[in-house]
Design an enzyme around this catalytic site. Structure first.
Site, PDB file in Angstrom:
ATOM      1  N   ARG A  49       0.807  -1.235   0.000  1.00 51.78           N
ATOM      2  CA  ARG A  49       0.000   0.000   0.000  1.00 51.78           C
ATOM      3  C   ARG A  49       0.833   1.274   0.000  1.00 51.78           C
ATOM      4  NH1 ARG A  49      -5.188  -1.248   3.535  1.00 51.78           N
ATOM      5  NH2 ARG A  49      -3.863  -0.456   5.162  1.00 51.78           N
ATOM      6  N   LYS A 146      -2.117 -18.940   6.491  1.00 55.12           N
ATOM      7  CA  LYS A 146      -2.919 -19.032   7.685  1.00 55.12           C
ATOM      8  C   LYS A 146      -2.933 -17.677   8.396  1.00 55.12           C
ATOM      9  CE  LYS A 146      -1.062 -20.649  11.530  1.00 55.12           C
ATOM     10  NZ  LYS A 146      -0.281 -19.652  12.286  1.00 55.12           N
ATOM     11  N   HIS A 176       3.356 -23.974   7.103  1.00 52.88           N
ATOM     12  CA  HIS A 176       4.786 -24.098   6.816  1.00 52.88           C
ATOM     13  C   HIS A 176       5.430 -25.265   7.556  1.00 52.88           C
ATOM     14  CE1 HIS A 176       5.343 -21.717  10.522  1.00 52.88           C
ATOM     15  NE2 HIS A 176       6.597 -22.101  10.502  1.00 52.88           N
ATOM     16  N   LYS A 180       8.811 -28.326   6.592  1.00 53.53           N
ATOM     17  CA  LYS A 180      10.052 -28.540   7.352  1.00 53.53           C
ATOM     18  C   LYS A 180      10.649 -29.890   6.968  1.00 53.53           C
ATOM     19  CE  LYS A 180       8.801 -25.600  11.256  1.00 53.53           C
ATOM     20  NZ  LYS A 180       9.831 -24.605  11.551  1.00 53.53           N
ATOM     21  N   GLU A 214       8.111 -22.398  22.061  1.00 52.19           N
ATOM     22  CA  GLU A 214       8.861 -21.245  21.547  1.00 52.19           C
ATOM     23  C   GLU A 214       9.405 -20.460  22.730  1.00 52.19           C
ATOM     24  OE1 GLU A 214       7.146 -19.345  17.858  1.00 52.19           O
ATOM     25  OE2 GLU A 214       5.332 -19.820  18.959  1.00 52.19           O
ATOM     26  N   ASP A 233      -3.721 -20.355  16.639  1.00 52.87           N
ATOM     27  CA  ASP A 233      -2.467 -20.002  15.958  1.00 52.87           C
ATOM     28  C   ASP A 233      -1.604 -21.243  15.709  1.00 52.87           C
ATOM     29  OD1 ASP A 233      -0.532 -18.174  14.931  1.00 52.87           O
ATOM     30  OD2 ASP A 233       0.580 -18.247  16.814  1.00 52.87           O
ATOM     31  N   HIS A 238      -0.537 -26.323  12.880  1.00 52.87           N
ATOM     32  CA  HIS A 238       0.759 -27.004  12.923  1.00 52.87           C
ATOM     33  C   HIS A 238       0.725 -28.308  13.734  1.00 52.87           C
ATOM     34  CE1 HIS A 238       2.018 -23.333  11.140  1.00 52.87           C
ATOM     35  NE2 HIS A 238       2.284 -22.656  12.234  1.00 52.87           N
ATOM     36  N   LYS A 338       4.225 -19.904  23.987  1.00 54.44           N
ATOM     37  CA  LYS A 338       5.246 -18.874  23.795  1.00 54.44           C
ATOM     38  C   LYS A 338       5.930 -18.642  25.140  1.00 54.44           C
ATOM     39  CE  LYS A 338       3.376 -16.685  19.724  1.00 54.44           C
ATOM     40  NZ  LYS A 338       4.251 -17.344  18.738  1.00 54.44           N
TER      41      LYS A 338
HETATM   42  C1  BG6 Z   1       3.362 -19.289  12.959  1.00 52.90           C
HETATM   43  C2  BG6 Z   1       2.648 -18.670  14.134  1.00 52.90           C
HETATM   44  O1  BG6 Z   1       2.442 -19.973  12.146  1.00 52.90           O
HETATM   45  O2  BG6 Z   1       4.338 -20.204  13.417  1.00 52.90           O
HETATM   46  C3  BG6 Z   1       3.650 -17.991  15.047  1.00 52.90           C
HETATM   47  O3  BG6 Z   1       1.700 -17.731  13.685  1.00 52.90           O
HETATM   48  C4  BG6 Z   1       4.772 -18.932  15.436  1.00 52.90           C
HETATM   49  O4  BG6 Z   1       3.006 -17.488  16.215  1.00 52.90           O
HETATM   50  C5  BG6 Z   1       5.362 -19.611  14.204  1.00 52.90           C
HETATM   51  O5  BG6 Z   1       5.761 -18.189  16.105  1.00 52.90           O
HETATM   52  C6  BG6 Z   1       6.342 -20.706  14.599  1.00 52.90           C
HETATM   53  O6  BG6 Z   1       7.016 -21.165  13.464  1.00 52.90           O
HETATM   54  P1  BG6 Z   1       8.461 -21.772  13.573  1.00 52.90           P
HETATM   55  O7  BG6 Z   1       8.777 -22.256  12.200  1.00 52.90           O
HETATM   56  O8  BG6 Z   1       9.356 -20.664  14.052  1.00 52.90           O
HETATM   57  O9  BG6 Z   1       8.384 -22.887  14.586  1.00 52.90           O
END
Ligand code: BG6
Length: 486
Positions: A49, A146, A176, A180, A214, A233, A238, A338
């Protein structure tokens, strides 16, 4: 590697100057370019934008994107040839007139890939405007980031509406984690080896643990995260995808639908949770001030832009069951959070206890476990019992260790790089199909509703720890404990 793709490719990134693009997509595309994995005639259109001219855009990515490219991979001349593939266009995704500018920059006859790195509320409008501008044809593909919806109804709505413009085989729903290396390797571990399959079931497996911990906090993503929470999330996508790969039946081939059919069966076999199950088998947490990686860390409520008194969870642990023959009575413990003690993602398969031991005091529980570490490092370990040297018959656990980083000298591409190449090549195996996504929401939604009905408040846990004590209690009730080895 020689590029093999014949047609020119126009890759269009909506949200091209956004966080995801800067941190993941553009660095991944640079890496693919560096290694000759982008089709030769690929052009990347970053849309945003900001009213930037080309020079301003180049300065922006120079500043922001280069920092996300590893020092060993960065080369001035490669960067220069990479930015030649890039153009920037100011597009307000909600303004139909801007799509005419986009069209003017696209090459006739090129294959088009649209990457929607935007809020999901924009997805359908973008598709409609692309369609109205005549920018969608049979070879076009679309990538949806997502979160795909907020609940089952919104996910269904997105799927239905995007489905008006793109057929299912043109839609790449990205998770994602499926890109991996170790996650893909899990399929090989299971289906490329004969020794595990006979044991990969009840009663030979006692339980499965899946942890995605994390060490980072919510960072600058308060706006998104506070309305989302760890369940939506991380668990909905995941962790459930990891569970699927652990639990699925052998697919008949690697054909996308063959793999996704099997994952879907797992999602549909998840035992629905009643409100009483939610109260007993789930734990929500929220971090409070503590220390992370040796530094003081504020609590979630003190993070920038988090509304006072927010009850969003930053941690979830739960016990799931899969209602089928293979997994009858095998609990699957899922946990994510987290600001936990370490960045550590791991799948632990706990094999059955010994029925009896002839070795006196030696343990008979948890003697064999398979640990699949996804990050920070990638390795697979099988814990076995061995005799301690010396007289007597004292047993001690030892590990058969497969360190994937040392076993293979080849470069390991980041998840986004691998998945972007899959999109470019039209390979759908590592993307979620519509019914999978909806089945995942159908299982998750009653849990979120259950918390609401129960008036559940997240339990506090100190930043830099493994989460609330109730999460250990959840395990202890089954006679187990979370594996938390560094
Ligand atoms: C994302 C989440 O999909 O995955 C994040 O929105 C998270 O909150 C992240 O931190 C973790 O991905 P990775 O590859 O760092 O484990």
């Amino acid at each position: 590697m020689k590029p093999t793709h014949p047609a020119p490719l126009d890759l269009v990134i909506f949200g091209g100057a956004g966080d995801l693009s800067v941190r993941k997509l553009l660095p991944a595309l640079y890496m693919a370019h560096l290694h000759g994995n982008l089709p030769e005639d690929t052009h990347i259109h970053a849309l945003g934008r900001q009213a930037w001219d080309r020079q301003e855009f180049l300065r922006f990515i120079e500043d922001k994107v280069r920092g996300f490219i590893g020092a060993q991979a960065y080369r001035d001349e490669v960067w220069a040839s990479f930015v030649n593939r890039l153009s920037y266009l100011r597009v307000d995704a909600t303004e139909a007139v801007h799509y005419a500018d986009l069209k003017a920059g696209m090459r006739p006859g090129a294959e088009r890939v649209y990457y929607l790195a935007t809020a999901p509320s924009l997805f359908v409008g973008i598709c409609a405007r692309l369609d109205a501008a005549g920018l969608i044809d049979e070879a076009s593909r679309i990538v949806l980031e997502k979160p795909l919806g907020h609940d089952l109804a919104s996910a269904q709505e997105i799927n239905r509406d995007v489905g008006r413009y793109f057929q299912e085989h043109q839609i790449f729903r990205i998770d994602h984690y499926l890109g991996k290396e170790t996650v893909q390797n899990l399929m090989v571990l299971r289906f490329g080896n004969s020794i595990f399959e006979p044991l990969w079931r009840s009663p030979h497996i006692r339980s499965v643990q899946i942890t995605v911990a994390e060490s980072v906090g919510v960072g600058s993503r308060a706006g998104f995260y506070d309305g989302t929470g760890a369940m939506r999330d991380m668990i909905q996508n995941h962790l459930l995808q990891l569970l699927c790969i652990v639990a699925m039946e052998p697919p008949v081939s690697l054909d996308p639908d063959a793999v996704r059919d099997e994952k879907l069966k797992v999602l549909r076999s998840l035992r629905p949770m009643s409100v009483a199950d939610v109260a007993r088998d789930t734990v929500r947490g929220q971090y409070t001030a503590g220390a992370s990686q040796g530094e003081a860390a504020v609590g979630y409520l003190q993070e920038e832009n988090i509304p006072p008194g927010s009850t969003t969870e930053t941690f979830v642990a739960l016990k799931a069951h899969i209602n089928n023959w293979r997994w009858a009575n095998v609990p699957f413990f899922l946990r994510t959070g987290k600001r936990m003690a370490a960045r550590q993602s791991e799948i632990v398969i706990e094999f059955a206890d010994l029925p009896f031991t002839v070795f006196g005091e030696s343990p008979h529980r948890s003697v064999n476990r398979l640990m699949i570490r996804l990050q920070p490092e990638e390795h697979i370990q099988l814990q076995m019992m061995a005799k301690e040297p010396g007289s007597g018959m004292k047993l001690r656990p030892v590990k058969l260790d497969l360190d994937l980083q040392t076993a293979f000298s080849e470069r390991r591409a980041e998840a986004y790089e691998r998945l972007l190449i899959d999109v470019i090549k039209g390979r759908l195996t590592h993307f979620m199909r519509r019914d999978e996504l909806e089945a995942a929401w159908a299982w998750v939604e009653p849990i979120i509703n259950g918390w609401q009905q129960l008036g559940d408040k997240p339990r506090p846990y100190t930043a830099g720890t493994w989460g609330p004590a109730a999460s250990s209690a959840l395990m202890a009730r089954e006679g187990g404990a979370w594996v938390e080895e560094a």
